[in-house]
Design a protein around this motif. Structure first.
Motif, mmCIF file in Angstrom:
data_model
loop_
_atom_site.group_PDB
_atom_site.id
_atom_site.type_symbol
_atom_site.label_atom_id
_atom_site.label_comp_id
_atom_site.label_asym_id
_atom_site.label_seq_id
_atom_site.Cartn_x
_atom_site.Cartn_y
_atom_site.Cartn_z
ATOM 1 N N ARG A 17 0.785 -1.191 0.240
ATOM 2 C CA ARG A 17 -0.092 0.043 0.087
ATOM 3 C C ARG A 17 0.855 1.232 0.073
ATOM 4 N N GLY A 18 0.804 1.782 -0.983
ATOM 5 C CA GLY A 18 1.913 3.134 -1.037
ATOM 6 C C GLY A 18 1.411 4.489 -1.862
ATOM 7 N N GLY A 19 1.942 5.431 -1.703
ATOM 8 C CA GLY A 19 1.461 6.761 -2.312
ATOM 9 C C GLY A 19 2.309 7.095 -3.434
ATOM 10 N N ASP A 20 3.275 6.119 -4.179
ATOM 11 C CA ASP A 20 3.534 6.447 -5.260
ATOM 12 C C ASP A 20 3.514 4.991 -6.241
ATOM 13 N N PRO A 21 2.869 5.205 -7.219
ATOM 14 C CA PRO A 21 2.455 3.757 -7.981
ATOM 15 C C PRO A 21 3.656 3.354 -8.652
ATOM 16 N N ASP A 22 4.550 4.303 -9.176
ATOM 17 C CA ASP A 22 5.740 3.485 -9.429
ATOM 18 C C ASP A 22 6.769 2.681 -8.553
ATOM 19 N N ALA A 23 6.713 3.255 -7.338
ATOM 20 C CA ALA A 23 7.431 2.607 -6.137
ATOM 21 C C ALA A 23 6.741 1.343 -5.786
ATOM 22 N N ALA A 24 5.388 1.559 -5.884
ATOM 23 C CA ALA A 24 4.543 0.353 -5.439
ATOM 24 C C ALA A 24 4.752 -0.896 -6.383
ATOM 25 N N LEU A 25 4.676 -0.664 -7.684
ATOM 26 C CA LEU A 25 5.197 -1.450 -8.765
ATOM 27 C C LEU A 25 6.637 -2.241 -8.577
ATOM 28 N N ARG A 26 7.488 -1.572 -8.399
ATOM 29 C CA ARG A 26 8.937 -1.839 -8.184
ATOM 30 C C ARG A 26 9.009 -2.539 -7.101
ATOM 31 N N THR A 27 8.100 -2.244 -5.769
ATOM 32 C CA THR A 27 8.089 -3.063 -4.743
ATOM 33 C C THR A 27 7.653 -4.488 -5.048
ATOM 34 N N VAL A 28 6.250 -4.709 -5.492
ATOM 35 C CA VAL A 28 6.020 -5.857 -5.921
ATOM 36 C C VAL A 28 6.927 -6.495 -6.849
ATOM 37 N N LEU A 29 7.642 -6.024 -7.646
ATOM 38 C CA LEU A 29 8.357 -6.806 -8.493
ATOM 39 C C LEU A 29 9.545 -7.522 -7.674
ATOM 40 N N ALA A 30 9.995 -6.439 -6.752
ATOM 41 C CA ALA A 30 11.071 -6.929 -6.164
ATOM 42 C C ALA A 30 10.984 -8.227 -4.807
ATOM 43 N N LEU A 31 9.657 -8.124 -4.458
ATOM 44 C CA LEU A 31 9.058 -9.279 -3.625
ATOM 45 C C LEU A 31 9.087 -10.534 -4.422
ATOM 46 N N VAL A 32 8.740 -10.361 -5.372
ATOM 47 C CA VAL A 32 8.492 -11.514 -6.229
ATOM 48 C C VAL A 32 9.901 -12.183 -6.792
ATOM 49 N N GLN A 33 10.871 -11.363 -7.056
ATOM 50 C CA GLN A 33 12.130 -11.850 -7.157
ATOM 51 C C GLN A 33 12.949 -12.554 -6.256
ATOM 52 N N GLU A 34 12.293 -11.778 -4.853
ATOM 53 C CA GLU A 34 12.839 -12.416 -3.643
ATOM 54 C C GLU A 34 12.150 -13.912 -3.314
ATOM 55 N N GLY A 35 11.024 -14.190 -4.043
ATOM 56 C CA GLY A 35 10.421 -15.521 -3.704
ATOM 57 C C GLY A 35 9.199 -15.066 -3.002
ATOM 58 N N ILE A 36 8.763 -13.999 -2.741
ATOM 59 C CA ILE A 36 7.335 -13.751 -2.088
ATOM 60 C C ILE A 36 6.438 -13.292 -3.276
ATOM 61 N N ASP A 37 5.593 -14.294 -3.713
ATOM 62 C CA ASP A 37 4.995 -13.927 -5.028
ATOM 63 C C ASP A 37 3.581 -13.814 -4.780
ATOM 64 N N LEU A 38 2.874 -14.129 -3.505
ATOM 65 C CA LEU A 38 1.565 -13.992 -3.271
ATOM 66 C C LEU A 38 1.451 -12.688 -2.445
ATOM 67 N N VAL A 39 0.815 -11.602 -3.435
ATOM 68 C CA VAL A 39 1.081 -10.184 -2.733
ATOM 69 C C VAL A 39 -0.304 -9.739 -3.082
ATOM 70 N N GLU A 40 -0.571 -8.797 -2.070
ATOM 71 C CA GLU A 40 -1.884 -8.037 -2.255
ATOM 72 C C GLU A 40 -1.610 -6.546 -2.330
ATOM 73 N N VAL A 41 -2.258 -5.908 -3.352
ATOM 74 C CA VAL A 41 -2.086 -4.649 -3.578
ATOM 75 C C VAL A 41 -3.272 -3.829 -3.092
ATOM 76 N N SER A 42 -3.218 -3.116 -2.167
ATOM 77 C CA SER A 42 -4.553 -2.626 -1.524
ATOM 78 C C SER A 42 -4.950 -1.451 -2.213
ATOM 79 N N LEU A 43 -6.138 -1.401 -2.567
ATOM 80 C CA LEU A 43 -6.817 -0.471 -3.282
ATOM 81 C C LEU A 43 -6.930 0.796 -2.577
ATOM 82 N N SER A 44 -6.527 1.189 -1.162
ATOM 83 C CA SER A 44 -6.305 2.295 -0.648
ATOM 84 C C SER A 44 -5.153 2.860 -0.843
#
Length: 210
Positions: A17-44
């Motif tokens: 959950r973040g205020g910067d969409p580009d940073a949020a995307l980078r965060t999801v991609l980094a998590l997946v690269q580390e092996g955490i691929d079950l990710v919830e992106v909060s609509l808030s």
């Protein structure tokens, strides 16, 4: 997707959950690269639907990227249209109902035994125990598992490394982790620090599995 099976396999849901969409995307991609691929992106978060769409585009439709904070029927429809693989709700209501009608697996927010009964009767795939710390923590989860031994519980709210370890030991199917894992990464913070935290949480999950 089979949400319950995915939860039992991964045992960890990252909540972004973040205020910067580009940073949020980078965060999801980094998590997946580390092996955490079950990710919830909060609509808030800022432009969360756009973040989900971009994640699906980057990772492919088979990745389990979900939409969180699904409150209304419109939220559920928008999440489905954005490509979300599952929906997460803070409680029961129109968001959960419509998500099920649309065929999205639902991680439904509950706190009390009455809410658990209702969620199970309505076909929730798994139960988000929220806010878990305020509800009573791991002892409360352990108490709930006596009358609901077959329910898939996912404690969310205040789950740091120690709490994650305790919840998994108390019988949680998985844990949902937001700020103790993501911190400020989705607002432009350090991705290297995020990766370090991801490895620490994955170590806890591996320890529980062993």
């Amino acid at each position: 997707m089979d949400l319950r099976a995915a939860l039992a396999d991964r045992r960890l849901v990252a909540i972004v959950r973040g205020g910067d969409p580009d940073a949020a995307l980078r965060t999801v991609l980094a998590l997946v690269q580390e092996g955490i691929d079950l990710v919830e992106v909060s609509l808030s978060g800022a432009d969360a639907l756009g973040v989900i769409t971009r994640c699906v585009g980057e990772l492919g439709p088979g990745r389990p990227i979900g939409a969180g904070t699904v409150l209304t029927a419109d939220d559920a429809r928008a999440a489905r249209d954005a490509g979300a693989a599952f929906a997460v709700t803070p409680g029961l209501g129109a968001g959960a109902d419509t998500a099920r009608e649309l065929g999205l697996p639902v991680l439904a927010g509950v706190m009390t035994p009455t809410e658990i009964n209702t969620a199970l009767a309505q076909g929730a795939d798994a139960l988000k125990l929220f806010p878990a710390a305020q509800a009573g923590g791991p002892p409360y989860l352990k108490a709930l598992r006596a009358p609901f031994p077959d329910a898939a519980f996912v404690p969310v709210g205040g789950v740091d490394l120690d709490a994650a370890r305790a919840y998994l030991a108390a019988g949680a199917t998985a844990v949902g982790v937001g700020s103790p894992l993501v911190a400020d990464a989705a607002d432009g913070g350090s991705l290297s620090a995020l990766r370090e935290r991801a490895r620490a949480f994955l170590a806890v999950v591996e320890e529980a599995a062993g």
